[in-house]
Write a protein that holds these residues in place. Structure first.
Motif, PDB file in Angstrom:
ATOM      1  N   MET A   1      50.853  54.156  42.160  1.00 38.68           N
ATOM      2  CA  MET A   1      49.558  53.434  42.174  1.00 38.68           C
ATOM      3  C   MET A   1      48.824  53.587  40.793  1.00 38.68           C
ATOM      4  SD  MET A   1      49.147  52.138  45.138  1.00 38.68           S
ATOM      5  CE  MET A   1      47.564  51.449  45.571  1.00 38.68           C
ATOM      6  N   GLN A   2      47.813  52.197  40.733  1.00 42.50           N
ATOM      7  CA  GLN A   2      46.999  52.361  39.167  1.00 42.50           C
ATOM      8  C   GLN A   2      45.983  53.136  39.830  1.00 42.50           C
ATOM      9  OE1 GLN A   2      49.486  49.401  36.654  1.00 42.50           O
ATOM     10  NE2 GLN A   2      47.421  50.690  36.431  1.00 42.50           N
ATOM     11  N   SER A   3      45.402  53.780  38.814  1.00 43.16           N
ATOM     12  CA  SER A   3      44.275  54.744  38.836  1.00 43.16           C
ATOM     13  C   SER A   3      42.950  53.892  38.766  1.00 43.16           C
ATOM     14  CB  SER A   3      44.350  56.025  38.023  1.00 43.16           C
ATOM     15  OG  SER A   3      44.442  55.572  36.672  1.00 43.16           O
ATOM     16  N   HIS A   4      43.054  52.804  37.915  1.00 41.52           N
ATOM     17  CA  HIS A   4      41.990  52.089  37.536  1.00 41.52           C
ATOM     18  C   HIS A   4      42.621  50.602  37.503  1.00 41.52           C
ATOM     19  CE1 HIS A   4      43.233  52.694  33.423  1.00 41.52           C
ATOM     20  NE2 HIS A   4      42.720  51.807  33.222  1.00 41.52           N
ATOM     21  N   LYS A   5      41.508  49.554  37.389  1.00 37.81           N
ATOM     22  CA  LYS A   5      41.903  48.316  37.194  1.00 37.81           C
ATOM     23  C   LYS A   5      42.461  48.030  35.777  1.00 37.81           C
ATOM     24  CE  LYS A   5      40.114  45.834  41.377  1.00 37.81           C
ATOM     25  NZ  LYS A   5      39.371  44.514  41.544  1.00 37.81           N
ATOM     26  N   ILE A   6      43.181  47.065  35.446  1.00 35.96           N
ATOM     27  CA  ILE A   6      43.343  46.762  34.044  1.00 35.96           C
ATOM     28  C   ILE A   6      42.588  45.762  33.456  1.00 35.96           C
ATOM     29  CG2 ILE A   6      45.285  46.097  32.395  1.00 35.96           C
ATOM     30  CD1 ILE A   6      45.735  48.772  33.706  1.00 35.96           C
ATOM     31  N   ASN A   7      41.759  46.061  32.412  1.00 33.67           N
ATOM     32  CA  ASN A   7      40.603  44.941  31.923  1.00 33.67           C
ATOM     33  C   ASN A   7      41.457  44.135  31.000  1.00 33.67           C
ATOM     34  OD1 ASN A   7      38.358  46.253  33.294  1.00 33.67           O
ATOM     35  ND2 ASN A   7      38.616  48.133  31.847  1.00 33.67           N
ATOM     36  N   ILE A   8      41.133  42.959  31.341  1.00 31.52           N
ATOM     37  CA  ILE A   8      42.021  41.854  30.462  1.00 31.52           C
ATOM     38  C   ILE A   8      40.856  40.945  29.767  1.00 31.52           C
ATOM     39  CG2 ILE A   8      43.701  39.770  30.488  1.00 31.52           C
ATOM     40  CD1 ILE A   8      44.931  41.283  32.939  1.00 31.52           C
ATOM     41  N   VAL A   9      40.899  40.616  28.599  1.00 31.93           N
ATOM     42  CA  VAL A   9      40.043  39.608  27.902  1.00 31.93           C
ATOM     43  C   VAL A   9      41.075  38.430  27.566  1.00 31.93           C
ATOM     44  CG1 VAL A   9      38.756  39.064  25.859  1.00 31.93           C
ATOM     45  CG2 VAL A   9      38.423  41.067  27.245  1.00 31.93           C
ATOM     46  N   ILE A  10      40.702  37.409  27.969  1.00 33.43           N
ATOM     47  CA  ILE A  10      41.167  36.010  27.601  1.00 33.43           C
ATOM     48  C   ILE A  10      40.685  35.049  26.346  1.00 33.43           C
ATOM     49  CG2 ILE A  10      42.173  33.785  28.350  1.00 33.43           C
ATOM     50  CD1 ILE A  10      42.342  35.065  31.119  1.00 33.43           C
ATOM     51  N   VAL A  11      41.423  34.965  25.605  1.00 36.25           N
ATOM     52  CA  VAL A  11      40.715  33.970  24.078  1.00 36.25           C
ATOM     53  C   VAL A  11      41.654  32.935  24.017  1.00 36.25           C
ATOM     54  CG1 VAL A  11      39.966  34.365  21.853  1.00 36.25           C
ATOM     55  CG2 VAL A  11      40.473  36.270  23.021  1.00 36.25           C
ATOM     56  N   ASP A  12      40.857  31.580  24.400  1.00 33.45           N
ATOM     57  CA  ASP A  12      41.453  30.517  24.331  1.00 33.45           C
ATOM     58  C   ASP A  12      40.613  29.316  24.031  1.00 33.45           C
ATOM     59  OD1 ASP A  12      43.013  27.881  24.917  1.00 33.45           O
ATOM     60  OD2 ASP A  12      44.582  29.464  25.223  1.00 33.45           O
ATOM     61  N   ASP A  13      40.630  28.424  23.214  1.00 32.75           N
ATOM     62  CA  ASP A  13      39.852  27.311  22.942  1.00 32.75           C
ATOM     63  C   ASP A  13      39.829  26.252  24.041  1.00 32.75           C
ATOM     64  OD1 ASP A  13      41.993  26.372  21.858  1.00 32.75           O
ATOM     65  OD2 ASP A  13      41.160  25.714  20.069  1.00 32.75           O
ATOM     66  N   HIS A  14      40.977  26.358  25.014  1.00 28.19           N
ATOM     67  CA  HIS A  14      40.852  25.448  26.059  1.00 28.19           C
ATOM     68  C   HIS A  14      40.429  25.797  27.472  1.00 28.19           C
ATOM     69  CE1 HIS A  14      43.717  23.728  23.073  1.00 28.19           C
ATOM     70  NE2 HIS A  14      43.071  22.551  23.244  1.00 28.19           N
ATOM     71  N   PRO A  15      39.343  25.726  27.796  1.00 25.30           N
ATOM     72  CA  PRO A  15      38.767  26.064  29.394  1.00 25.30           C
ATOM     73  C   PRO A  15      39.702  26.052  30.386  1.00 25.30           C
ATOM     74  CG  PRO A  15      36.925  24.931  27.872  1.00 25.30           C
ATOM     75  CD  PRO A  15      38.299  24.705  27.198  1.00 25.30           C
ATOM     76  N   ILE A  16      40.277  24.919  30.199  1.00 29.47           N
ATOM     77  CA  ILE A  16      41.377  24.658  31.360  1.00 29.47           C
ATOM     78  C   ILE A  16      42.494  25.653  31.544  1.00 29.47           C
ATOM     79  CG2 ILE A  16      42.984  23.068  30.011  1.00 29.47           C
ATOM     80  CD1 ILE A  16      43.188  21.518  32.720  1.00 29.47           C
ATOM     81  N   VAL A  17      42.832  26.122  30.114  1.00 26.44           N
ATOM     82  CA  VAL A  17      43.835  27.302  30.230  1.00 26.44           C
ATOM     83  C   VAL A  17      43.350  28.642  30.674  1.00 26.44           C
ATOM     84  CG1 VAL A  17      45.235  28.719  28.495  1.00 26.44           C
ATOM     85  CG2 VAL A  17      45.138  26.152  28.270  1.00 26.44           C
ATOM     86  N   ILE A  18      42.032  28.838  30.457  1.00 26.63           N
ATOM     87  CA  ILE A  18      41.270  29.986  30.830  1.00 26.63           C
ATOM     88  C   ILE A  18      41.265  29.842  32.359  1.00 26.63           C
ATOM     89  CG2 ILE A  18      39.010  31.333  31.050  1.00 26.63           C
ATOM     90  CD1 ILE A  18      38.567  30.505  28.094  1.00 26.63           C
ATOM     91  N   GLU A  19      40.895  28.792  32.739  1.00 31.89           N
ATOM     92  CA  GLU A  19      40.720  28.669  34.386  1.00 31.89           C
ATOM     93  C   GLU A  19      41.965  28.873  35.140  1.00 31.89           C
ATOM     94  OE1 GLU A  19      37.735  28.395  35.952  1.00 31.89           O
ATOM     95  OE2 GLU A  19      36.840  28.905  34.242  1.00 31.89           O
ATOM     96  N   GLY A  20      43.071  28.471  34.239  1.00 34.10           N
ATOM     97  CA  GLY A  20      44.385  28.539  34.950  1.00 34.10           C
ATOM     98  C   GLY A  20      44.625  29.881  34.997  1.00 34.10           C
ATOM     99  N   LEU A  21      44.605  30.666  34.210  1.00 33.23           N
ATOM    100  CA  LEU A  21      44.789  31.957  34.193  1.00 33.23           C
ATOM    101  C   LEU A  21      44.126  32.900  35.145  1.00 33.23           C
ATOM    102  CD1 LEU A  21      45.185  32.684  30.251  1.00 33.23           C
ATOM    103  CD2 LEU A  21      47.230  32.820  31.927  1.00 33.23           C
ATOM    104  N   LYS A  22      42.673  32.460  35.298  1.00 32.10           N
ATOM    105  CA  LYS A  22      41.958  33.102  36.220  1.00 32.10           C
ATOM    106  C   LYS A  22      42.497  33.124  37.670  1.00 32.10           C
ATOM    107  CE  LYS A  22      37.244  32.740  34.158  1.00 32.10           C
ATOM    108  NZ  LYS A  22      36.022  32.261  34.248  1.00 32.10           N
ATOM    109  N   ILE A  23      43.033  31.760  37.811  1.00 34.47           N
ATOM    110  CA  ILE A  23      43.698  31.566  39.328  1.00 34.47           C
ATOM    111  C   ILE A  23      45.054  32.423  39.658  1.00 34.47           C
ATOM    112  CG2 ILE A  23      44.723  29.541  40.749  1.00 34.47           C
ATOM    113  CD1 ILE A  23      42.870  27.545  39.441  1.00 34.47           C
ATOM    114  N   MET A  24      45.842  32.348  38.223  1.00 29.08           N
ATOM    115  CA  MET A  24      46.902  33.106  38.562  1.00 29.08           C
ATOM    116  C   MET A  24      46.851  34.669  38.677  1.00 29.08           C
ATOM    117  SD  MET A  24      48.992  31.149  35.455  1.00 29.08           S
ATOM    118  CE  MET A  24      50.616  32.134  35.387  1.00 29.08           C
ATOM    119  N   LEU A  25      46.022  35.006  38.019  1.00 30.45           N
ATOM    120  CA  LEU A  25      45.521  36.577  38.192  1.00 30.45           C
ATOM    121  C   LEU A  25      44.678  36.979  39.271  1.00 30.45           C
ATOM    122  CD1 LEU A  25      44.925  37.205  34.440  1.00 30.45           C
ATOM    123  CD2 LEU A  25      47.099  37.943  35.810  1.00 30.45           C
TER     124      LEU A  25
END
Length: 213
Positions: A1-25
């Motif tokens: 089991m993970q002891s803590h959540k993995i912190n992810i930062v997303i860097v992309d100049d297309h908001p739609i890509v960011i939103e898609g990744l948010k949904i996927m994760l």
């Protein structure tokens, strides 16, 4: 089991890509998106003051190249895994990203399963690629299909300095030579590799494993 959540930062100049990744994760309980950015300057500020496990980084940003930004992030936070996330499929770009400290390179058509596997692999200290990227880097470049140039000891020294971004004057000072002599060696190197400029020369030398770590 993970002891803590993995912190992810997303860097992309297309908001739609960011939103898609948010949904996927969104249904991945051990991964959380700490922050998202559409430019590079804000990322630098965030990484300086926050713990980040993974940065998922696009190459094309409005204010800085993602390749350069990767190097800057690794200087600030060496333990952060920077995974490039791009539509660019040129082998030379992939290899340049890895040379600049990236923990992996994924194309934007990657599946969620591959994405999760690559996250885990990067967190374990591995260099990770999606299947399509693996196919790209497994094919030798035209430069690799040619015979490796034979270099003199001095040319090898100068090549290493060029890889570090040194100017002719700086190299001359390091090696106690005249800048004119260094320029002559540099021109010889360009001719031997068939390179148009120093950047292309260094990239070709990296692909042929002629640059020391």
């Amino acid at each position: 089991m993970q002891s803590h959540k993995i912190n992810i930062v997303i860097v992309d100049d297309h908001p739609i890509v960011i939103e898609g990744l948010k949904i996927m994760l969104s249904d991945k309980p051990f991964f959380q998106i700490s922050e998202t950015f559409t430019n590079g300057s804000e990322v630098i500020k965030f990484v300086k003051t926050n713990e980040v496990d993974i940065v998922l980084l696009d190459i094309s940003l409005p204010d800085i190249s993602g390749i350069q930004l990767c190097e800057e992030i690794k200087k600030i936070s060496p333990n952060t895994s920077v995974i490039m996330f791009s539509n660019r499929s040129e082998r030379s770009i992939i290899m340049q990203c890895i040379q600049n400290g990236a923990s992996g390179y994924l194309l934007k058509n990657v599946s969620i399963e591959e994405l999760m596997e690559c996250f885990q692999g990067a967190l374990s200290g591995n260099i990770v690629f999606c299947n399509e990227t693996k196919n790209i880097i497994s094919k030798p470049s035209p430069q690799q299909l040619t015979t490796t140039p034979r270099l003199t000891k001095r040319e090898k020294q100068i090549l290493q300095f060029l890889a570090k971004g040194k100017t002719s004057n700086e190299i001359a000072n390091e090696l106690c030579l005249s800048s004119l002599t260094v320029d002559t060696h540099r021109k010889n190197l360009l001719n031997k590799f068939g390179a148009k400029n120093s950047a292309e020369l260094v990239n070709m030398a990296i692909q042929q494993n002629m640059i020391l770590e």
